[in-house]
Design a protein around this motif. Structure first.
Motif, PDB file in Angstrom:
ATOM      1  N   MET A 172      56.993  30.230  27.465  1.00 17.84           N
ATOM      2  CA  MET A 172      58.158  29.422  27.716  1.00 17.84           C
ATOM      3  C   MET A 172      59.085  30.330  28.872  1.00 17.84           C
ATOM      4  N   GLN A 181      50.905  30.036  25.505  1.00 17.95           N
ATOM      5  CA  GLN A 181      52.565  29.381  24.608  1.00 17.95           C
ATOM      6  C   GLN A 181      53.653  30.173  25.162  1.00 17.95           C
ATOM      7  N   PHE A 238      56.642  32.339  36.274  1.00 24.40           N
ATOM      8  CA  PHE A 238      55.985  31.177  36.948  1.00 24.40           C
ATOM      9  C   PHE A 238      55.889  30.839  37.858  1.00 24.40           C
ATOM     10  N   LYS A 257      64.235  23.891  22.642  1.00 28.09           N
ATOM     11  CA  LYS A 257      62.630  22.993  22.825  1.00 28.09           C
ATOM     12  C   LYS A 257      62.227  24.629  21.116  1.00 28.09           C
ATOM     13  N   CYS A 258      62.891  25.249  21.639  1.00 28.64           N
ATOM     14  CA  CYS A 258      62.367  27.101  20.291  1.00 28.64           C
ATOM     15  C   CYS A 258      63.141  26.393  18.954  1.00 28.64           C
ATOM     16  N   HIS A 287      51.593  28.423  30.290  1.00 26.89           N
ATOM     17  CA  HIS A 287      51.642  27.519  29.605  1.00 26.89           C
ATOM     18  C   HIS A 287      50.897  27.440  28.599  1.00 26.89           C
ATOM     19  N   TYR A 288      49.732  27.246  29.020  1.00 24.92           N
ATOM     20  CA  TYR A 288      48.632  27.951  28.480  1.00 24.92           C
ATOM     21  C   TYR A 288      48.173  28.396  26.908  1.00 24.92           C
ATOM     22  N   SER A 306      51.444  29.763  36.539  1.00 18.51           N
ATOM     23  CA  SER A 306      52.497  28.796  35.580  1.00 18.51           C
ATOM     24  C   SER A 306      52.261  28.221  34.280  1.00 18.51           C
ATOM     25  N   LYS A 307      50.848  27.392  35.060  1.00 17.85           N
ATOM     26  CA  LYS A 307      50.214  26.463  33.795  1.00 17.85           C
ATOM     27  C   LYS A 307      49.524  27.654  32.660  1.00 17.85           C
ATOM     28  N   SER A 350      62.127  34.273  34.085  1.00 18.41           N
ATOM     29  CA  SER A 350      61.444  32.905  34.464  1.00 18.41           C
ATOM     30  C   SER A 350      60.368  32.774  35.816  1.00 18.41           C
ATOM     31  N   ILE A 384      65.269  25.231  26.989  1.00 26.17           N
ATOM     32  CA  ILE A 384      64.572  26.417  26.910  1.00 26.17           C
ATOM     33  C   ILE A 384      64.728  26.340  24.591  1.00 26.17           C
ATOM     34  N   TYR A 434      54.848  31.623  20.229  1.00 28.27           N
ATOM     35  CA  TYR A 434      55.674  30.342  21.184  1.00 28.27           C
ATOM     36  C   TYR A 434      56.321  32.200  21.776  1.00 28.27           C
TER      37      TYR A 434
END
Length: 347
Positions: free
Chosen positions: A85, A83, A70, A106-107, A80-81, A76-77, A67, A103, A62
């Motif tokens: 962020m 991996q 995105f 999440k990491c 994210h696909y 953006s999709k 930013s 973020i 990941y």
């Protein structure tokens, strides 16, 4: 997702092979097995850096990217696909920085799950052949987040150095040097997190300097760079180049030698331009003039190549197929691809 991800990965891998004259990976054996990994690399060449790592590191990382990439919903999709962020910076606005803790958390969760997080601790990209200081603390916050959840977690930090012969040019060559991993627990002190952060930043900074060409002083940078170029050093071998840097007096101004290009190289470049004229015309007249950081030029050229060249090859095939027949169309199609491949690989 796995099938689609592997298809995209294969497409990108083929694209990198066709784009770079040489791709050299050193130290794959240093990648830890079955451990949460914080993969930290120097950052010279925008999105080419994470692509080079993701396609050649043997793990499925990941990774974080600025930013503003995105902003488009479809882009953006897709990111994210893959991996990716978003990470938010001061230039994006102070208010938007409030998104970063989520973020980081999440990491931290991903590390606890044994995943690999790829990050560029310099915080931004820069074309200069040096590792920038100070290191940003985003990667440390992710480690804090993971250790808060699981204090004994054996997170391994893996330093990676990326080296380009001419990052903004084409064709180019690249080497990736993977250093020895080290354990976060060797530095972790829950009673003194400030000291922990300082030691970790210092350690990764010194390790990255050994894995890529590092010209330490910005004020004398051009003198050292000219001396290195005059010696025609191989920037794909950072350990050798850094040894040469130690013997250069940075205060001595050096006049760059004029490089001589053989007539055969001019001829081949002219042929390459002619046979790929629609793509090159679009790049030179419509895209290259767009204001962009020089570090993004290679990324944009590579991404356009992934889209435009398959379409151009298909168009050539169809034109010859319906004018001169199947046999001629296949011959032209294969010959064109082979010529472009030879042009790149023999540079």
């Amino acid at each position: 997702m796995k099938v689609g991800y592997n298809i995209v990965k294969l497409w990108l891998r083929i694209g990198l092979f066709l784009y770079y004259t040489k791709m050299k990976v050193v130290g794959r054996e240093n990648i830890p097995k079955n451990k949460p990994i914080m993969l930290l690399a120097n950052h010279q060449n925008a999105l080419m850096d994470p692509l080079m790592i993701a396609m050649n590191c043997g793990v499925k990382p990941y990774f974080l990217a600025r930013s503003d990439l995105f902003k488009n919903p479809l882009v953006s999709k897709f990111l994210h696909y893959l991996q990716m962020m978003p990470i938010y910076r001061f230039r994006d606005g102070i208010d938007i920085l409030k998104n970063n803790p989520a973020i980081f958390n999440k990491c931290g969760d991903l590390l606890v799950q044994g995943e690999t997080i790829m990050l560029f601790p310099e915080g931004n990209h820069g074309i200069l052949r040096r590792v920038r200081w100070p290191m940003r603390k985003g990667f440390v916050r992710m480690i804090f987040s993971a250790l808060e959840k699981e204090p004994d977690l054996d997170i391994r930090i893996l330093p990676v150095g990326l080296n380009y012969l001419e990052a903004e040019g084409f064709p180019d060559s690249v080497s990736m040097h993977i250093g020895k991993d080290f354990a976060v627990q060797d530095y972790y002190d829950p009673n003194d997190l400030t000291a922990f952060e300082t030691k970790l930043k210092d350690e990764i900074y010194h390790r990255l300097k050994a894995l890529t060409t590092h010209i330490p002083d910005e004020e004398t940078y051009e003198n050292v760079l000219a001396a290195l170029n005059n010696q025609k050093v191989d920037y794909l071998k950072p350990n050798v180049v850094n040894g040469i840097i130690e013997g250069i007096d940075p205060n001595v101004a050096t006049t760059p030698n004029k490089s001589e290009t053989r007539w055969s190289s001019y001829l081949i470049k002219i042929i390459f331009t002619i046979v790929n004229l629609p793509v090159i015309f679009l790049w030179n007249k419509k895209v290259k003039s767009i204001g962009m950081d020089i570090e993004f030029r290679t990324t944009l050229r590579f991404m356009l190549s992934l889209l435009l060249f398959p379409a151009y090859y298909l168009l050539l095939y169809l034109v010859f197929r319906y004018t001169l027949g199947q046999e001629v169309a296949l011959t032209v199609f294969v010959a064109h691809i082979l010529f472009n491949l030879i042009y790149v690989k023999l540079r």
